[in-house]
Enzyme design. Structure first.
Site, short mmCIF file in Angstrom:
data_model
loop_
_atom_site.label_atom_id
_atom_site.label_comp_id
_atom_site.label_asym_id
_atom_site.label_seq_id
_atom_site.Cartn_x
_atom_site.Cartn_y
_atom_site.Cartn_z
N ARG A 7 0.84 -1.20 0.00
CA ARG A 7 0.00 0.00 0.00
C ARG A 7 0.87 1.24 0.00
O ARG A 7 1.82 1.33 0.78
CB ARG A 7 -0.85 0.04 1.27
CG ARG A 7 -1.99 -0.89 1.27
CD ARG A 7 -3.03 -0.52 2.28
NE ARG A 7 -2.56 0.04 3.55
CZ ARG A 7 -3.37 0.45 4.52
NH1 ARG A 7 -4.67 0.36 4.36
NH2 ARG A 7 -2.90 0.92 5.64
N THR B 14 -1.48 7.49 -0.32
CA THR B 14 -2.80 7.33 -0.96
C THR B 14 -3.55 6.08 -0.46
O THR B 14 -4.75 5.96 -0.67
CB THR B 14 -2.64 7.19 -2.48
OG1 THR B 14 -1.95 5.95 -2.74
CG2 THR B 14 -1.84 8.33 -3.07
N ASP C 61 0.79 -3.30 11.93
CA ASP C 61 1.16 -3.73 10.58
C ASP C 61 1.53 -5.22 10.62
O ASP C 61 2.56 -5.60 11.17
CB ASP C 61 2.34 -2.90 10.07
CG ASP C 61 2.60 -3.15 8.60
OD1 ASP C 61 2.53 -2.22 7.81
OD2 ASP C 61 2.86 -4.33 8.25
N ASP D 241 5.00 -6.27 9.15
CA ASP D 241 6.12 -5.91 10.02
C ASP D 241 6.17 -6.82 11.25
O ASP D 241 7.26 -7.19 11.71
CB ASP D 241 5.99 -4.45 10.46
CG ASP D 241 6.40 -3.49 9.36
OD1 ASP D 241 7.18 -3.90 8.47
OD2 ASP D 241 5.94 -2.34 9.38
O1 LIG Z 1 -7.15 -3.34 2.55
P1 LIG Z 1 -5.96 -2.51 2.23
O2 LIG Z 1 -6.20 -1.04 2.55
O3 LIG Z 1 -5.44 -2.71 0.86
O4 LIG Z 1 -4.83 -2.92 3.29
C1 LIG Z 1 -4.51 -4.24 3.56
C2 LIG Z 1 -3.17 -4.60 3.00
O5 LIG Z 1 -2.14 -3.90 3.71
C3 LIG Z 1 -1.21 -4.85 4.24
O6 LIG Z 1 -0.16 -5.06 3.37
P2 LIG Z 1 1.04 -3.99 3.21
O7 LIG Z 1 0.72 -3.03 2.13
O8 LIG Z 1 1.37 -3.41 4.54
O9 LIG Z 1 2.21 -4.89 2.66
P3 LIG Z 1 3.11 -5.96 3.46
O10 LIG Z 1 2.27 -7.20 3.58
O11 LIG Z 1 4.29 -6.13 2.57
O12 LIG Z 1 3.46 -5.38 4.81
C4 LIG Z 1 -2.05 -6.08 4.44
O13 LIG Z 1 -1.29 -7.25 4.59
C5 LIG Z 1 -2.93 -6.07 3.22
O14 LIG Z 1 -2.32 -6.65 2.06
O1 LIG Z 2 -4.24 -2.15 10.13
C1 LIG Z 2 -3.63 -2.50 9.09
C2 LIG Z 2 -3.98 -2.01 7.83
C3 LIG Z 2 -3.28 -2.44 6.74
N1 LIG Z 2 -2.26 -3.31 6.90
C4 LIG Z 2 -1.91 -3.79 8.11
O2 LIG Z 2 -0.97 -4.59 8.22
N2 LIG Z 2 -2.59 -3.36 9.18
MG LIG Z 3 2.58 -4.13 5.88
#
Ligand SMILES: O=P(O)(O)OC[C@H]1O[C@H](OP(=O)(O)OP(=O)(O)O)[C@H](O)[C@@H]1O
Ligand SMILES: O=c1cc[nH]c(=O)[nH]1
Ligand SMILES: [Mg+2]
Length: 215
Positions: A110, A114, A206, A209
């Site tokens: 994400r 945005t 997160d 993380d």
């Molecule tokens: O519903 P959304 O608003 O799209 O958010 C959810 C997304 O955000 C997180 O991923 P992130 O972008 O943090 O990537 P990561 O798994 O690499 O940490 C999570 O694991 C989802 O994929």
């Molecule tokens: O709360 C949240 C939202 C998006 N992605 C995450 O990992 N946590």
């Molecule tokens: Mg993430």
């Protein structure tokens, strides 16, 4: 009043063990190793529910005493589709239930400003259109990432898509069910809302993380 979602398409896994594991997962003091283990265990509970209507067929089995009719899964093939990174944490749990499943990957992150998803990887099994696809991602926030993954699978010809998340915001559930009229969504918890950074409240932070110890 809380929004009602169609119970045929949206299921919150309701089990004391799930709630217990979730309270540890949410706790900011839970360290990476235990966090990863809990994500894996919750994926097993959720996978069990998401496969409840898998078709069966009769098969004759000879026990040490006699021959009897048993039932086995009737050959419907499964693919697990983790959304990278955090979705990877749920793959092994589902593979314990269906060891023959194939795994396809969708890489997305994400944008912090945005909150739009950006794709950086996509690789599906060759026969994906003939498989029941289980998209796995612990977090459903705005729904941008999940709806993008659903679109990739629909474009590839997949008919049966089931989404498995651990913690979901109402905004993401609504976006997902509205985006695709046939998709089914399973989650372990429906949380209150998103904050101004599109993080789920109360949530667990997160997930990527916390699984990989990158913060
Ligand atoms: O519903 P959304 O608003 O799209 O958010 C959810 C997304 O955000 C997180 O991923 P992130 O972008 O943090 O990537 P990561 O798994 O690499 O940490 C999570 O694991 C989802 O994929
Ligand atoms: O709360 C949240 C939202 C998006 N992605 C995450 O990992 N946590
Ligand atoms: Mg993430």
């Amino acid at each position: 009043m809380a929004e009602e979602f169609d119970p045929k398409r949206f299921m919150v896994i309701n089990h004391p063990l799930v709630e217990h594991k979730l309270h540890i997962l949410r706790d900011q003091r839970t360290a990476t190793k235990q966090f990863r283990e809990l994500v894996n265990e919750l994926a097993i509970f959720e996978g069990y529910e998401a496969m409840r209507d898998f078709p069966l067929e009769d098969v004759q089995v000879t026990t040490p005493l006699e021959t009897t009719t048993c039932r086995r899964l009737s050959g419907k093939k499964v693919a697990i589709i983790p959304i990278l990174r955090a979705g990877l944490g749920m793959v092994d749990g589902i593979l314990q239930l269906v060891p023959s499943a194939r795994v396809g990957h969708v890489g997305m992150y994400r944008d912090p400003e945005t909150h739009e998803p950006h794709q950086y990887y996509c690789k599906f099994p060759a026969d994906i259109e003939n498989r029941i696809c289980l998209i796995v991602d612990p977090m459903l926030a705005t729904g941008g990432s999940l709806t993008a993954a659903i679109k990739f699978l629909r474009d590839a010809g997949v008919r049966d898509i089931r989404c498995l998340t651990l913690v979901s915001a109402p905004e993401g559930v609504r976006a997902t069910l509205d985006f695709d009229p046939d998709v089914r969504l399973y989650t372990c918890a429906l949380d209150r809302e998103l904050n101004e950074n599109a993080y789920i409240l109360p949530g667990l932070g997160d997930a990527g993380d916390r699984i990989y110890g990158t913060k």
